[in-house]
Every structure is written in C-alpha cells, then in structure tokens.
Design an enzyme around this catalytic site. Structure first.
Site, PDB file in Angstrom:
ATOM      1  N   ASP A 160       9.480 -33.616 -11.697  1.00 41.09           N
ATOM      2  CA  ASP A 160       9.048 -33.987 -13.047  1.00 41.09           C
ATOM      3  C   ASP A 160       9.029 -35.499 -13.165  1.00 41.09           C
ATOM      4  O   ASP A 160       9.860 -36.185 -12.546  1.00 41.09           O
ATOM      5  CB  ASP A 160       9.979 -33.396 -14.101  1.00 41.09           C
ATOM      6  CG  ASP A 160       9.953 -31.880 -14.111  1.00 41.09           C
ATOM      7  OD1 ASP A 160       8.859 -31.314 -13.920  1.00 41.09           O
ATOM      8  OD2 ASP A 160      11.021 -31.272 -14.299  1.00 41.09           O
ATOM      9  N   ASP A 194       3.366 -28.396 -15.927  1.00 42.33           N
ATOM     10  CA  ASP A 194       3.963 -27.989 -17.202  1.00 42.33           C
ATOM     11  C   ASP A 194       2.991 -28.225 -18.351  1.00 42.33           C
ATOM     12  O   ASP A 194       2.881 -27.419 -19.275  1.00 42.33           O
ATOM     13  CB  ASP A 194       5.248 -28.778 -17.467  1.00 42.33           C
ATOM     14  CG  ASP A 194       6.321 -28.503 -16.438  1.00 42.33           C
ATOM     15  OD1 ASP A 194       6.343 -27.385 -15.895  1.00 42.33           O
ATOM     16  OD2 ASP A 194       7.136 -29.409 -16.170  1.00 42.33           O
TER      17      ASP A 194
END
Length: 215
Positions: A160, A194
């Site tokens: 991320d 995401d």
C-alpha cells in the site's frame, strides 16, 4: 430465413466477444498500473518511508498482511486461508462477469465487475507471489527476484502507498467522547487495486437501478 438467423446469431456472438475483450483490456490496464506502482515502491522505498506530495496527499510505503483495514485471520494458516478465499472469490467474480456479458447486461454493471475483478487480482498477486520474489523491506530497499525472499508462496504481503490525511489535527473539546483527541481523516493507506474495488462497489451503489434493471 435460416441464413438470416445464422447471421443474427453470429452478430450477437461477435458483439459479446468484443464486450468481453474490452472488459479484459480494461482489467489488464488496471492490473499493469497497480503492479507497476507496487513494484516501483518496493524497489525504491524502505518500509515506512514517506514522500510528501501535498499536505493532504503523501506516498507512504506500508505492507498489509491481512484483509482490509489491516485485519488478520489468526493462526499459522490464517494467511493461506485468506489467500485461498481470495482466489475462490476471483473465480466467482470472473464467472459473474462472463455471465453478465453473455446476458447483455447493462454496461455500468460490466464496468463495475471489471473494476472489482481487477482490484481483486491485483491484490492476490501480492499475496501469492510477493513473498517469494522480494526480500524484506524493513530497514532496506527490497530486491526484485531476491535470493533470500521474505516469505513463502501464498504468504506475501500486499503493498500500500496512497495516503490522504486530508485532516490531521486535534478535535474540539465540545465533541463528545473524542473531543481533545488527535483525529486523522482519511487515515487508511491503500493502493490502486483497493481504489478499483472501492470504485466498483461505489458505482454499483450509486447506479444500482441501472446496473440491475427490473424486467
């Protein structure tokens, strides 16, 4: 009459095939962007390293070992179970997309399905393969195709990097319970995959009636 029927059947088949090709190309583009961004971060950033683009947008390298919001399945086989579940989910979503194209479903539904599928595949690539192609990012910049990888197959960590602390400050004292405490909005760090999943689900909610019209 039979000739006209055959031509119509061929036309419908070609139209569906083109729709599936467009959906596949859309998914591929998202996957490439997602994986290129993750590989770049892994090979240029140490874990926890941050670059401030704006006060409200930063590139912050973190790794997610579990589900969304950092949740995990406990136990020695928790990660394997999670990854296996994701693989099964990808199979189900793929079938849903194929079935929707076959039934000439609304374009907005196919776009949403493609976004969700692309995001799911993007994160599953991390979970399945990153543990065996990268070494650790803790205190060092990771090496791609490392001789001593940090994990095992099906036990990789999701990368991320997108961080949007739009508000970071102390809440006013008059706010019940949380007054006087530090509050960050938006605190979770996420990635392109995401974003694709969230966008797909968001569009399904907003355009629910168009995606699932009543017959």
């Amino acid at each position: 009459m039979k000739s006209q029927f055959n031509k119509k059947t061929i036309f419908v088949f070609q139209t569906k095939l083109m729709s599936l090709k467009k959906a596949s190309l859309f998914i591929l583009i998202i996957l490439v962007i997602d994986q290129v961004s993750k590989i770049y971060i892994k090979t240029h950033f140490m874990l926890g390293e941050e670059v401030r683009v704006f006060d409200w947008f930063r590139i912050l390298f973190v790794e997610n070992d579990g589900m969304a919001w950092g949740a995990e399945i406990p136990g020695a086989y928790g990660k394997i179970l999670l990854t296996s579940f994701r693989i099964i989910a990808i199979g189900l979503i793929s079938y849903w997309l194929w079935d929707s194209v076959k039934k000439n479903s609304p374009k907005i539904l196919i776009i949403c399905q493609s976004l969700i599928l692309a995001g799911a595949i993007g994160n599953i690539i991390d979970s399945v393969f990153y543990g065996v192609i990268f070494d650790s990012s803790l205190g060092q910049v990771a090496t791609l195709f490392a001789e001593e990888p940090y994990g095992q197959l099906l036990k990789g960590k999701v990368v991320d990097m997108l961080y949007f602390p739009i508000y970071n400050g102390i809440l006013p004292e008059w706010i019940p319970i949380w007054g006087g405490e530090r509050f960050v909005f938006f605190e979770p760090v996420f990635n392109i995959a995401d974003t694709a999943i969230s966008t797909g689900f968001g569009l399904l909610l907003v355009f629910n009636k168009k995606a699932f019209p009543k017959k």
